[in-house]
Design a protein around this motif. Structure first.
Motif, PDB file in Angstrom:
ATOM      1  N   ASN A   1       0.858  -1.188   0.000  1.00 49.34           N
ATOM      2  CA  ASN A   1       0.000   0.000   0.000  1.00 49.34           C
ATOM      3  C   ASN A   1       0.895   1.239   0.000  1.00 49.34           C
ATOM      4  OD1 ASN A   1      -1.650   2.108   0.653  1.00 49.34           O
ATOM      5  ND2 ASN A   1      -2.490   1.193   2.517  1.00 49.34           N
ATOM      6  N   SER A   2       0.830   2.030  -1.062  1.00 49.50           N
ATOM      7  CA  SER A   2       1.718   3.198  -1.132  1.00 49.50           C
ATOM      8  C   SER A   2       0.967   4.506  -0.919  1.00 49.50           C
ATOM      9  CB  SER A   2       2.446   3.223  -2.475  1.00 49.50           C
ATOM     10  OG  SER A   2       1.492   3.303  -3.507  1.00 49.50           O
ATOM     11  N   LYS A   3      -0.179   4.394  -0.268  1.00 53.33           N
ATOM     12  CA  LYS A   3      -0.977   5.609  -0.042  1.00 53.33           C
ATOM     13  C   LYS A   3      -0.336   6.507   1.007  1.00 53.33           C
ATOM     14  CE  LYS A   3      -5.782   4.361  -0.987  1.00 53.33           C
ATOM     15  NZ  LYS A   3      -7.047   4.042  -0.323  1.00 53.33           N
ATOM     16  N   PRO A   4      -0.364   7.828   0.780  1.00 54.60           N
ATOM     17  CA  PRO A   4       0.071   8.733   1.852  1.00 54.60           C
ATOM     18  C   PRO A   4      -1.042   8.841   2.895  1.00 54.60           C
ATOM     19  CG  PRO A   4      -0.631   9.982  -0.065  1.00 54.60           C
ATOM     20  CD  PRO A   4      -0.754   8.543  -0.434  1.00 54.60           C
ATOM     21  N   ALA A   5      -0.736   9.542   3.967  1.00 46.94           N
ATOM     22  CA  ALA A   5      -1.731   9.705   5.036  1.00 46.94           C
ATOM     23  C   ALA A   5      -2.893  10.567   4.552  1.00 46.94           C
ATOM     24  CB  ALA A   5      -1.073  10.356   6.238  1.00 46.94           C
ATOM     25  N   ARG A   6      -4.034  10.313   5.137  1.00 43.07           N
ATOM     26  CA  ARG A   6      -5.209  11.160   4.867  1.00 43.07           C
ATOM     27  C   ARG A   6      -4.931  12.545   5.443  1.00 43.07           C
ATOM     28  NH1 ARG A   6     -10.058  11.946   7.899  1.00 43.07           N
ATOM     29  NH2 ARG A   6      -9.397  10.481   9.500  1.00 43.07           N
ATOM     30  N   LYS A   7      -5.359  13.586   4.708  1.00 39.95           N
ATOM     31  CA  LYS A   7      -5.153  14.956   5.224  1.00 39.95           C
ATOM     32  C   LYS A   7      -6.280  15.306   6.180  1.00 39.95           C
ATOM     33  CE  LYS A   7      -2.001  16.715   1.944  1.00 39.95           C
ATOM     34  NZ  LYS A   7      -1.262  17.886   1.611  1.00 39.95           N
ATOM     35  N   HIS A   8      -5.899  15.947   7.261  1.00 39.82           N
ATOM     36  CA  HIS A   8      -6.879  16.309   8.285  1.00 39.82           C
ATOM     37  C   HIS A   8      -6.820  17.814   8.498  1.00 39.82           C
ATOM     38  CE1 HIS A   8      -9.086  15.979  12.141  1.00 39.82           C
ATOM     39  NE2 HIS A   8      -8.231  16.879  12.581  1.00 39.82           N
ATOM     40  N   SER A   9      -7.970  18.463   8.329  1.00 35.39           N
ATOM     41  CA  SER A   9      -8.026  19.900   8.582  1.00 35.39           C
ATOM     42  C   SER A   9      -8.640  20.116   9.955  1.00 35.39           C
ATOM     43  CB  SER A   9      -8.877  20.557   7.494  1.00 35.39           C
ATOM     44  OG  SER A   9      -8.894  21.943   7.686  1.00 35.39           O
ATOM     45  N   SER A  10      -7.968  20.939  10.763  1.00 30.75           N
ATOM     46  CA  SER A  10      -8.410  21.132  12.145  1.00 30.75           C
ATOM     47  C   SER A  10      -9.032  22.515  12.318  1.00 30.75           C
ATOM     48  CB  SER A  10      -7.218  20.972  13.092  1.00 30.75           C
ATOM     49  OG  SER A  10      -7.548  21.483  14.354  1.00 30.75           O
ATOM     50  N   ALA A  11     -10.273  22.523  12.766  1.00 35.03           N
ATOM     51  CA  ALA A  11     -10.947  23.807  13.018  1.00 35.03           C
ATOM     52  C   ALA A  11     -10.244  24.562  14.143  1.00 35.03           C
ATOM     53  CB  ALA A  11     -12.403  23.547  13.384  1.00 35.03           C
ATOM     54  N   PHE A  12      -9.740  23.814  15.145  1.00 37.14           N
ATOM     55  CA  PHE A  12      -9.048  24.454  16.277  1.00 37.14           C
ATOM     56  C   PHE A  12      -7.777  25.171  15.796  1.00 37.14           C
ATOM     57  CE2 PHE A  12     -11.000  20.584  18.189  1.00 37.14           C
ATOM     58  CZ  PHE A  12     -11.956  21.220  18.959  1.00 37.14           C
ATOM     59  N   VAL A  13      -7.009  24.466  14.998  1.00 31.19           N
ATOM     60  CA  VAL A  13      -5.747  25.032  14.500  1.00 31.19           C
ATOM     61  C   VAL A  13      -6.036  26.221  13.588  1.00 31.19           C
ATOM     62  CG1 VAL A  13      -3.756  24.560  13.021  1.00 31.19           C
ATOM     63  CG2 VAL A  13      -4.448  22.884  14.738  1.00 31.19           C
ATOM     64  N   ASN A  14      -7.008  26.058  12.707  1.00 27.94           N
ATOM     65  CA  ASN A  14      -7.380  27.158  11.803  1.00 27.94           C
ATOM     66  C   ASN A  14      -7.771  28.405  12.568  1.00 27.94           C
ATOM     67  OD1 ASN A  14      -7.123  26.643   9.037  1.00 27.94           O
ATOM     68  ND2 ASN A  14      -8.720  25.081   9.157  1.00 27.94           N
ATOM     69  N   GLN A  15      -8.561  28.197  13.609  1.00 36.48           N
ATOM     70  CA  GLN A  15      -9.042  29.343  14.387  1.00 36.48           C
ATOM     71  C   GLN A  15      -7.875  30.068  15.065  1.00 36.48           C
ATOM     72  OE1 GLN A  15     -12.051  28.377  17.317  1.00 36.48           O
ATOM     73  NE2 GLN A  15     -11.871  30.394  18.275  1.00 36.48           N
ATOM     74  N   LEU A  16      -6.966  29.288  15.655  1.00 37.28           N
ATOM     75  CA  LEU A  16      -5.828  29.916  16.348  1.00 37.28           C
ATOM     76  C   LEU A  16      -4.899  30.644  15.377  1.00 37.28           C
ATOM     77  CD1 LEU A  16      -5.073  27.156  18.978  1.00 37.28           C
ATOM     78  CD2 LEU A  16      -5.809  29.491  19.450  1.00 37.28           C
ATOM     79  N   LEU A  17      -4.688  30.047  14.221  1.00 35.99           N
ATOM     80  CA  LEU A  17      -3.839  30.725  13.220  1.00 35.99           C
ATOM     81  C   LEU A  17      -4.499  32.016  12.749  1.00 35.99           C
ATOM     82  CD1 LEU A  17      -2.598  27.683  11.076  1.00 35.99           C
ATOM     83  CD2 LEU A  17      -1.233  29.052  12.662  1.00 35.99           C
ATOM     84  N   ALA A  18      -5.826  31.976  12.608  1.00 30.78           N
ATOM     85  CA  ALA A  18      -6.549  33.178  12.159  1.00 30.78           C
ATOM     86  C   ALA A  18      -6.520  34.266  13.232  1.00 30.78           C
ATOM     87  CB  ALA A  18      -7.983  32.811  11.814  1.00 30.78           C
ATOM     88  N   GLU A  19      -6.475  33.848  14.500  1.00 31.00           N
ATOM     89  CA  GLU A  19      -6.468  34.825  15.602  1.00 31.00           C
ATOM     90  C   GLU A  19      -5.085  35.439  15.836  1.00 31.00           C
ATOM     91  OE1 GLU A  19      -7.850  32.737  19.037  1.00 31.00           O
ATOM     92  OE2 GLU A  19      -9.919  32.652  18.328  1.00 31.00           O
ATOM     93  N   THR A  20      -4.070  34.875  15.212  1.00 21.88           N
ATOM     94  CA  THR A  20      -2.707  35.379  15.422  1.00 21.88           C
ATOM     95  C   THR A  20      -2.469  36.609  14.542  1.00 21.88           C
ATOM     96  OG1 THR A  20      -2.035  33.088  15.757  1.00 21.88           O
ATOM     97  CG2 THR A  20      -0.279  34.694  15.497  1.00 21.88           C
ATOM     98  N   SER A  21      -2.080  37.707  15.172  1.00 26.93           N
ATOM     99  CA  SER A  21      -1.857  38.933  14.403  1.00 26.93           C
ATOM    100  C   SER A  21      -0.563  38.825  13.590  1.00 26.93           C
ATOM    101  CB  SER A  21      -1.766  40.127  15.346  1.00 26.93           C
ATOM    102  OG  SER A  21      -0.569  40.063  16.086  1.00 26.93           O
ATOM    103  N   ASP A  22      -0.422  39.708  12.608  1.00 26.17           N
ATOM    104  CA  ASP A  22       0.797  39.714  11.798  1.00 26.17           C
ATOM    105  C   ASP A  22       2.023  40.021  12.656  1.00 26.17           C
ATOM    106  OD1 ASP A  22      -0.653  39.080   9.585  1.00 26.17           O
ATOM    107  OD2 ASP A  22      -0.757  41.131   8.805  1.00 26.17           O
TER     108      ASP A  22
END
Lengths: 165, 155
Positions: free
Chosen positions: B3-24
């Motif tokens: 089986n040569s499949k790569p890992a399934r991609k997982h998008s995290s709402a928690f991570v997205n939210q924290l990255l969005a809350e981080t100022s420049d």
């Protein structure tokens, strides 16, 4: 134990592939649970950890200097992300060189303890990563899990079920 | 079949939210701390110093250096001055990306003056390069070798 290794889409980048683990049929990864559990009491620390991991994935790679090494057993690669001096959170991961890490859980480290063995939550999280690291190593030896040619990704059977053994 | 499949991609709402809350500004602060930490690590490695040796040069403990290299340190200008002096650099150069070594000219000259067969003995074949002149010294009597390079490498 059944578990799946998944790539974290937002954190992974050209410098390091960042994975976490979903245990059984949980909706969230171990890292999601770590973020959720600590967002109320340690919001700034959690935000810093997420941003450091983003930088590791996209700009710097998982350089050894960013991690407290040897948090697990000899040779298992279990380590913790370095935190700021006044911060209390421990976030455990398995580091395979600078190109790949698998994030686990963690928790606040009480100031009175010196090692994770002295705290039930940290002990549970660290021992889980030690177990996962050993299991991955065994499956690599069996050829079930293996490295991509460029050494930046895990390939093979990454959704692991006890029934397959 | 493997089986040569790569890992399934997982998008995290928690991570997205924290990255969005981080100022420049916060993003740049984290990036700068990690940039400086990696630069220090590279400079120490280039000098072939151990952490302890570097610690001794800046009058700190090795554990303090570990903290500096962890990417979490908010350096003061005084500390940066001490570090830059240890490397014989300016404070500004600590933040400058190292220039890649580009060799843009190589002159290679090999001359064969004499082409007689060389009798075998143990001393024949021992060759050295004189690092100061770039001259290739050989026990082979008939050969001469010179190498010159020009590069932009920093000393």
């Amino acid at each position: 134990m059944n578990y799946e290794i998944v790539e974290l889409d937002e954190l992974s980048g050209s410098k390091s592939t960042i994975y976490s683990v979903i245990i059984e049929d949980e909706e969230y990864t171990l890292f999601d649970s770590f973020v959720e559990e600590n967002s109320v009491d340690h919001p700034d620390e959690v935000k810093l950890i997420v941003n450091k991991l983003y930088q590791i994935g996209h700009n710097f790679g998982a350089r050894e200097q960013f991690f407290k090494l040897a948090e697990g057993k000899p040779g298992d690669g279990v380590c913790a992300l370095y935190d700021e001096e006044d911060n209390k959170l421990r976030q455990y991961c398995i580091r395979y060189g600078s190109a790949l890490i698998i994030l686990g859980g963690g928790g606040p480290k009480p100031p009175q303890i010196r090692a994770w063995q002295q705290d039930d939550k940290l002990k549970k999280e660290a021992e889980l990563m030690i177990w996962i690291s050993r299991d991955i190593m065994k499956r690599m030896q069996d050829g079930e899990i293996y490295w991509s040619k460029d050494g930046t990704r895990l390939l093979g059977n990454l959704k692991i079920s006890d029934n397959e053994e | 079949m493997k089986n040569s499949k790569p890992a399934r991609k997982h998008s995290s709402a928690f991570v997205n939210q924290l990255l969005a809350e981080t100022s420049d500004v916060e993003k740049a602060q984290i990036n700068n701390r990690m940039t400086l930490a990696t630069r220090l690590d590279d400079l120490i490695a280039a000098k072939r110093w151990s952490k302890s040796e570097f610690a001794a040069k800046v009058g700190k403990s090795p554990s303090e250096i570990t903290k500096w290299l962890s990417g979490t340190q908010n350096f003061t200008i005084d500390t940066l001055t001490e570090i830059s002096l240890a490397f014989n650099l300016s404070v500004g150069e600590l933040f400058a990306a190292p220039r890649p070594k580009i060799i843009n000219h190589i002159h290679l000259l090999v001359k064969a003056i004499k082409s007689e067969p060389i009798p075998f003995n143990e001393s024949v074949g021992k060759k050295t390069i004189d690092s100061t002149s770039g001259t290739f010294n050989s026990n082979y009597p008939a050969q001469n070798f010179s190498l010159s390079t020009f590069s932009n490498a920093q000393s």
